[in-house]
Design a protein around this motif. Structure first.
Motif, PDB file in Angstrom:
ATOM      1  N   ARG A 179      -3.499   1.398  -3.876  1.00 27.19           N
ATOM      2  CA  ARG A 179      -3.417   2.860  -3.957  1.00 27.19           C
ATOM      3  C   ARG A 179      -4.183   3.513  -2.809  1.00 27.19           C
ATOM      4  O   ARG A 179      -5.141   4.250  -3.018  1.00 27.19           O
ATOM      5  CB  ARG A 179      -3.945   3.353  -5.307  1.00 27.19           C
ATOM      6  CG  ARG A 179      -3.213   2.771  -6.490  1.00 27.19           C
ATOM      7  CD  ARG A 179      -1.824   3.352  -6.585  1.00 27.19           C
ATOM      8  NE  ARG A 179      -1.109   2.758  -7.717  1.00 27.19           N
ATOM      9  CZ  ARG A 179       0.169   2.519  -7.703  1.00 27.19           C
ATOM     10  NH1 ARG A 179       0.893   2.825  -6.657  1.00 27.19           N
ATOM     11  NH2 ARG A 179       0.746   1.986  -8.744  1.00 27.19           N
ATOM     12  N   ARG A 235      -0.222  -3.819  -5.932  1.00 26.76           N
ATOM     13  CA  ARG A 235      -0.128  -2.423  -5.498  1.00 26.76           C
ATOM     14  C   ARG A 235      -1.500  -1.933  -5.060  1.00 26.76           C
ATOM     15  O   ARG A 235      -2.471  -2.030  -5.807  1.00 26.76           O
ATOM     16  CB  ARG A 235       0.384  -1.533  -6.625  1.00 26.76           C
ATOM     17  CG  ARG A 235       1.675  -2.019  -7.250  1.00 26.76           C
ATOM     18  CD  ARG A 235       2.882  -1.648  -6.420  1.00 26.76           C
ATOM     19  NE  ARG A 235       4.090  -1.907  -7.189  1.00 26.76           N
ATOM     20  CZ  ARG A 235       5.132  -2.543  -6.703  1.00 26.76           C
ATOM     21  NH1 ARG A 235       5.139  -2.944  -5.466  1.00 26.76           N
ATOM     22  NH2 ARG A 235       6.190  -2.753  -7.437  1.00 26.76           N
ATOM     23  N   ARG A 286       3.410   3.454   3.560  1.00 23.48           N
ATOM     24  CA  ARG A 286       4.628   3.857   2.850  1.00 23.48           C
ATOM     25  C   ARG A 286       5.786   4.035   3.824  1.00 23.48           C
ATOM     26  O   ARG A 286       6.898   3.600   3.585  1.00 23.48           O
ATOM     27  CB  ARG A 286       4.358   5.144   2.068  1.00 23.48           C
ATOM     28  CG  ARG A 286       5.472   5.500   1.124  1.00 23.48           C
ATOM     29  CD  ARG A 286       5.199   6.785   0.373  1.00 23.48           C
ATOM     30  NE  ARG A 286       5.284   7.898   1.315  1.00 23.48           N
ATOM     31  CZ  ARG A 286       4.347   8.830   1.472  1.00 23.48           C
ATOM     32  NH1 ARG A 286       3.250   8.788   0.776  1.00 23.48           N
ATOM     33  NH2 ARG A 286       4.498   9.795   2.345  1.00 23.48           N
ATOM     34  N   GLU A 301     -15.006   3.394  -1.991  1.00 26.91           N
ATOM     35  CA  GLU A 301     -14.690   1.986  -2.268  1.00 26.91           C
ATOM     36  C   GLU A 301     -15.970   1.171  -2.470  1.00 26.91           C
ATOM     37  O   GLU A 301     -16.024   0.300  -3.344  1.00 26.91           O
ATOM     38  CB  GLU A 301     -13.867   1.396  -1.128  1.00 26.91           C
ATOM     39  CG  GLU A 301     -12.452   1.928  -1.069  1.00 26.91           C
ATOM     40  CD  GLU A 301     -11.712   1.444   0.154  1.00 26.91           C
ATOM     41  OE1 GLU A 301     -10.611   0.905  -0.027  1.00 26.91           O
ATOM     42  OE2 GLU A 301     -12.229   1.600   1.282  1.00 26.91           O
ATOM     43  N   CYS A 354       0.839  -1.195   0.000  1.00 29.30           N
ATOM     44  CA  CYS A 354       0.000   0.000   0.000  1.00 29.30           C
ATOM     45  C   CYS A 354       0.880   1.253   0.000  1.00 29.30           C
ATOM     46  O   CYS A 354       1.939   1.275   0.635  1.00 29.30           O
ATOM     47  CB  CYS A 354      -0.909  -0.013   1.225  1.00 29.30           C
ATOM     48  SG  CYS A 354      -2.000   1.418   1.356  1.00 29.30           S
ATOM     49  N   ASP A 355       0.398   2.296  -0.668  1.00 26.85           N
ATOM     50  CA  ASP A 355       1.161   3.540  -0.728  1.00 26.85           C
ATOM     51  C   ASP A 355       0.548   4.669   0.119  1.00 26.85           C
ATOM     52  O   ASP A 355       0.875   5.830  -0.072  1.00 26.85           O
ATOM     53  CB  ASP A 355       1.333   4.004  -2.177  1.00 26.85           C
ATOM     54  CG  ASP A 355       0.047   4.516  -2.802  1.00 26.85           C
ATOM     55  OD1 ASP A 355      -1.043   4.371  -2.204  1.00 26.85           O
ATOM     56  OD2 ASP A 355       0.119   5.074  -3.914  1.00 26.85           O
ATOM     57  N   CYS A 356      -0.322   4.316   1.065  1.00 26.02           N
ATOM     58  CA  CYS A 356      -0.878   5.360   1.937  1.00 26.02           C
ATOM     59  C   CYS A 356       0.240   5.909   2.828  1.00 26.02           C
ATOM     60  O   CYS A 356       1.333   5.350   2.892  1.00 26.02           O
ATOM     61  CB  CYS A 356      -2.040   4.833   2.775  1.00 26.02           C
ATOM     62  SG  CYS A 356      -1.553   3.819   4.179  1.00 26.02           S
ATOM     63  N   SER A 357      -0.034   6.994   3.514  1.00 24.90           N
ATOM     64  CA  SER A 357       1.008   7.667   4.297  1.00 24.90           C
ATOM     65  C   SER A 357       1.608   6.776   5.388  1.00 24.90           C
ATOM     66  O   SER A 357       2.806   6.841   5.648  1.00 24.90           O
ATOM     67  CB  SER A 357       0.468   8.962   4.901  1.00 24.90           C
ATOM     68  OG  SER A 357      -0.623   8.689   5.764  1.00 24.90           O
ATOM     69  N   SER A 363      -3.277   5.896  -1.034  1.00 24.91           N
ATOM     70  CA  SER A 363      -3.093   7.342  -1.075  1.00 24.91           C
ATOM     71  C   SER A 363      -4.195   8.032  -1.874  1.00 24.91           C
ATOM     72  O   SER A 363      -4.417   9.237  -1.731  1.00 24.91           O
ATOM     73  CB  SER A 363      -1.735   7.693  -1.690  1.00 24.91           C
ATOM     74  OG  SER A 363      -1.673   7.244  -3.030  1.00 24.91           O
ATOM     75  N   GLU A 364      -4.911   7.282  -2.697  1.00 22.72           N
ATOM     76  CA  GLU A 364      -5.950   7.865  -3.524  1.00 22.72           C
ATOM     77  C   GLU A 364      -7.338   7.773  -2.916  1.00 22.72           C
ATOM     78  O   GLU A 364      -8.304   8.286  -3.496  1.00 22.72           O
ATOM     79  CB  GLU A 364      -5.955   7.174  -4.901  1.00 22.72           C
ATOM     80  CG  GLU A 364      -4.659   7.384  -5.665  1.00 22.72           C
ATOM     81  CD  GLU A 364      -4.598   6.599  -6.956  1.00 22.72           C
ATOM     82  OE1 GLU A 364      -5.590   5.926  -7.316  1.00 22.72           O
ATOM     83  OE2 GLU A 364      -3.550   6.666  -7.623  1.00 22.72           O
ATOM     84  N   LEU A 365      -7.446   7.117  -1.756  1.00 16.46           N
ATOM     85  CA  LEU A 365      -8.763   6.984  -1.125  1.00 16.46           C
ATOM     86  C   LEU A 365      -9.225   8.312  -0.552  1.00 16.46           C
ATOM     87  O   LEU A 365      -8.446   9.045   0.055  1.00 16.46           O
ATOM     88  CB  LEU A 365      -8.723   5.937  -0.019  1.00 16.46           C
ATOM     89  CG  LEU A 365      -8.479   4.504  -0.482  1.00 16.46           C
ATOM     90  CD1 LEU A 365      -8.405   3.578   0.707  1.00 16.46           C
ATOM     91  CD2 LEU A 365      -9.568   4.057  -1.437  1.00 16.46           C
ATOM     92  N   ILE A 366     -10.484   8.572  -0.730  1.00 14.34           N
ATOM     93  CA  ILE A 366     -11.089   9.764  -0.134  1.00 14.34           C
ATOM     94  C   ILE A 366     -11.798   9.297   1.126  1.00 14.34           C
ATOM     95  O   ILE A 366     -12.732   8.486   1.058  1.00 14.34           O
ATOM     96  CB  ILE A 366     -12.083  10.412  -1.111  1.00 14.34           C
ATOM     97  CG1 ILE A 366     -11.355  10.852  -2.377  1.00 14.34           C
ATOM     98  CG2 ILE A 366     -12.785  11.588  -0.438  1.00 14.34           C
ATOM     99  CD1 ILE A 366     -12.271  11.275  -3.485  1.00 14.34           C
TER     100      ILE A 366
END
Length: 128
Positions: A121, A119, A33, A89, A27-30, A123-126
């Protein structure tokens, strides 16, 4: 199914997971990462906690619906309870998940370099 022994660095947190680990999630969330964890999701019945959850520290962030369990001694996160789906989601058709995400880096006898990475994403979740 293979039995995996999951532990933090110092060994204070221990659990067992029965799973055929065929990929890892990156995952690339804060948080992910920075943490660098690679996870694999398992059903609730696939994990056995040898260390009581109450003996671990918990970090809750974002939607407040997930929980990262980590060792209060060495700081390593061997597993987490994934967050519930966001509205975005659900609208996108994702299916809810009620199990656990295991940090496969906490499994000593697993060669993670050979596993495909999915992967995520985050970081793209609202968050709503």
């Amino acid at each position: 199914m293979r039995l995996h022994h999951v532990r933090c660095h110092c060994g204070r947190s221990r659990s067992e997971v029965e799973a055929d680990i065929d990929h890892v999630r990156e995952c690339d969330c804060s948080v992910c990462r920075r943490r660098g964890a690679l996870s694999f999701r398992v059903a609730p019945e696939a994990i056995r906690f040898l260390t009581p959850l109450a003996d671990l520290s918990v970090y809750v962030w974002g939607t407040g619906t997930g929980a990262d369990y980590f060792c209060p001694t060495c700081g390593i996160m061997p597993f987490r309870k994934p967050s519930r789906l966001t509205q975005a989601e659900r609208v996108a058709g994702k299916q809810p998940f009620e199990g656990w995400a295991i940090n496969v880096r906490c499994i000593d006898d697993l060669s993670i370099d050979e596993l495909p990475r999915v992967r995520i994403r985050g970081s793209e979740l609202i968050i709503k």
